[in-house]
Design a protein around this motif. Structure first.
Motif, mmCIF file in Angstrom:
data_model
loop_
_atom_site.group_PDB
_atom_site.id
_atom_site.type_symbol
_atom_site.label_atom_id
_atom_site.label_comp_id
_atom_site.label_asym_id
_atom_site.label_seq_id
_atom_site.Cartn_x
_atom_site.Cartn_y
_atom_site.Cartn_z
ATOM 1 N N SER A 1 0.824 -1.201 0.000
ATOM 2 C CA SER A 1 0.000 0.000 0.000
ATOM 3 C C SER A 1 0.859 1.252 0.000
ATOM 4 O O SER A 1 1.965 1.264 0.545
ATOM 5 C CB SER A 1 -0.938 0.009 1.213
ATOM 6 O OG SER A 1 -0.188 0.026 2.412
ATOM 7 N N ASP B 1 -5.671 0.044 -7.582
ATOM 8 C CA ASP B 1 -4.538 -0.874 -7.499
ATOM 9 C C ASP B 1 -3.629 -0.641 -8.699
ATOM 10 O O ASP B 1 -4.103 -0.392 -9.813
ATOM 11 C CB ASP B 1 -5.009 -2.324 -7.496
ATOM 12 C CG ASP B 1 -5.781 -2.680 -6.235
ATOM 13 O OD1 ASP B 1 -6.731 -3.480 -6.342
ATOM 14 O OD2 ASP B 1 -5.438 -2.162 -5.157
ATOM 15 N N TYR C 1 -0.175 -2.229 -10.803
ATOM 16 C CA TYR C 1 0.673 -3.389 -11.012
ATOM 17 C C TYR C 1 1.798 -3.028 -11.981
ATOM 18 O O TYR C 1 1.539 -2.458 -13.044
ATOM 19 C CB TYR C 1 -0.112 -4.555 -11.601
ATOM 20 C CG TYR C 1 -1.167 -5.106 -10.690
ATOM 21 C CD1 TYR C 1 -2.475 -4.629 -10.717
ATOM 22 C CD2 TYR C 1 -0.876 -6.135 -9.797
ATOM 23 C CE1 TYR C 1 -3.450 -5.127 -9.874
ATOM 24 C CE2 TYR C 1 -1.856 -6.653 -8.956
ATOM 25 C CZ TYR C 1 -3.131 -6.140 -9.000
ATOM 26 O OH TYR C 1 -4.101 -6.654 -8.160
ATOM 27 N N GLY D 1 1.428 -5.981 -6.791
ATOM 28 C CA GLY D 1 0.338 -5.013 -6.731
ATOM 29 C C GLY D 1 0.435 -4.074 -5.543
ATOM 30 O O GLY D 1 0.860 -4.482 -4.447
ATOM 31 N N SER D 2 0.059 -2.831 -5.758
ATOM 32 C CA SER D 2 0.067 -1.811 -4.698
ATOM 33 C C SER D 2 -1.266 -1.083 -4.683
ATOM 34 O O SER D 2 -1.734 -0.618 -5.729
ATOM 35 C CB SER D 2 1.184 -0.782 -4.929
ATOM 36 O OG SER D 2 2.454 -1.378 -4.903
ATOM 37 N N LYS D 3 -1.845 -0.978 -3.502
ATOM 38 C CA LYS D 3 -3.093 -0.241 -3.347
ATOM 39 C C LYS D 3 -2.753 1.209 -3.036
ATOM 40 O O LYS D 3 -2.084 1.491 -2.032
ATOM 41 C CB LYS D 3 -3.915 -0.848 -2.209
ATOM 42 C CG LYS D 3 -5.112 0.005 -1.772
ATOM 43 C CD LYS D 3 -6.165 0.110 -2.841
ATOM 44 C CE LYS D 3 -7.379 0.883 -2.342
ATOM 45 N NZ LYS D 3 -8.406 1.016 -3.426
ATOM 46 N N GLY E 1 -3.592 -10.747 -7.237
ATOM 47 C CA GLY E 1 -3.000 -9.940 -8.287
ATOM 48 C C GLY E 1 -3.117 -10.580 -9.660
ATOM 49 O O GLY E 1 -3.721 -11.631 -9.838
#
Lengths: 112, 122
Positions: free
Chosen positions: A9, A87, A89, A106-108, B44
């Motif tokens: 995150s 999100d 990627y 992945g990053s929120k 993901g």
């Protein structure tokens, strides 16, 4: 081959800049200038935001920029806006007999 | 405009088969490679397979190799994914994004995505 490593995150206030890192290896990120970034809102398909490390597709805001150093690529979002909450990627080309692309974890992104 | 529409998803028992389709329009389908990418619930993105513009080159992720087959019919502007011996871990939304690179090129990004089709193995 393992997924590329991203922070789970990242958050920022409206108007601020944030950077999302994407760490790979000498077999992917470090060997090719073929890193792309995707934005995905809940329930929607991913959208290409950056390709070939730092190039923006037509229609993508210039608030989004990409870079790479060694085995780590980065996506920077400047002038953070509410609609940037999604999100993200990263993805790298990985030339092998069995693999074409490897995605990041992945990053929120949260806009405070 | 360029468009990809996936179909064929559904609920299937473990060990059974399913064939996904991906209909393309708005671009020269026979000039670009196409991928399958999947996303398990709450997880993901995972690259699954790639087929070159003419079908001469195919690549698969280790997780599906020997069970899934990618193919295309350029006369119908359609991509397929034949999925055999399905497992619970194949449960996901399946997307068929277009490769930005032209011809045999790959790695240049995925610039057109469909809405995905959901496969549930249970």
């Amino acid at each position: 081959q393992s997924a590329l490593t991203q922070p789970a995150s990242v958050s920022g206030s409206p108007g601020q800049s944030i950077t999302i890192s994407c760490t790979g290896t000498n077999s992917d990120v470090g060997s090719y200038n073929l890193v792309s970034w995707y934005q995905q809102h809940p329930g929607k398909a991913p959208k290409l935001m950056i390709y070939e490390v730092s190039k923006r597709p037509s229609g993508v805001s210039n608030r989004f920029s990409g870079s790479k150093s060694g085995n780590t690529a980065s996506l920077t979002i400047s002038g953070l806006q509410a609609e940037d909450e999604a999100d993200y990627y990263c993805c790298s080309y990985a030339d092998s007999n069995t693999l074409v692309y490897v995605f990041g974890t992945g990053s929120k992104v949260t806009v405070l | 405009q360029m468009q990809l529409v996936e179909s064929g998803g559904g609920v299937v028992q473990p060990g059974r088969s399913l064939r996904l389709s991906c209909a393309a329009s708005g671009f020269m389908f026979n000039s670009y490679g196409i991928h399958w990418v999947r996303q398990a619930p709450g997880k993901g993105l995972e690259w699954v397979a790639f087929i070159s513009y003419d079908g001469s080159n195919k690549y698969y992720a280790d997780s599906v190799k020997g069970r899934f087959t990618i193919s295309r019919d350029n006369s119908k502007n359609t991509l397929y994914l034949q999925m055999n011996s399905l497992r619970a871990e194949d449960t996901a939304v399946y997307y068929c994004p277009k490769e930005r690179g032209w011809g045999q090129d790959r790695g240049y990004g995925l610039d057109v995505w469909g809405q995905g089709t959901t496969v549930i193995v249970s």
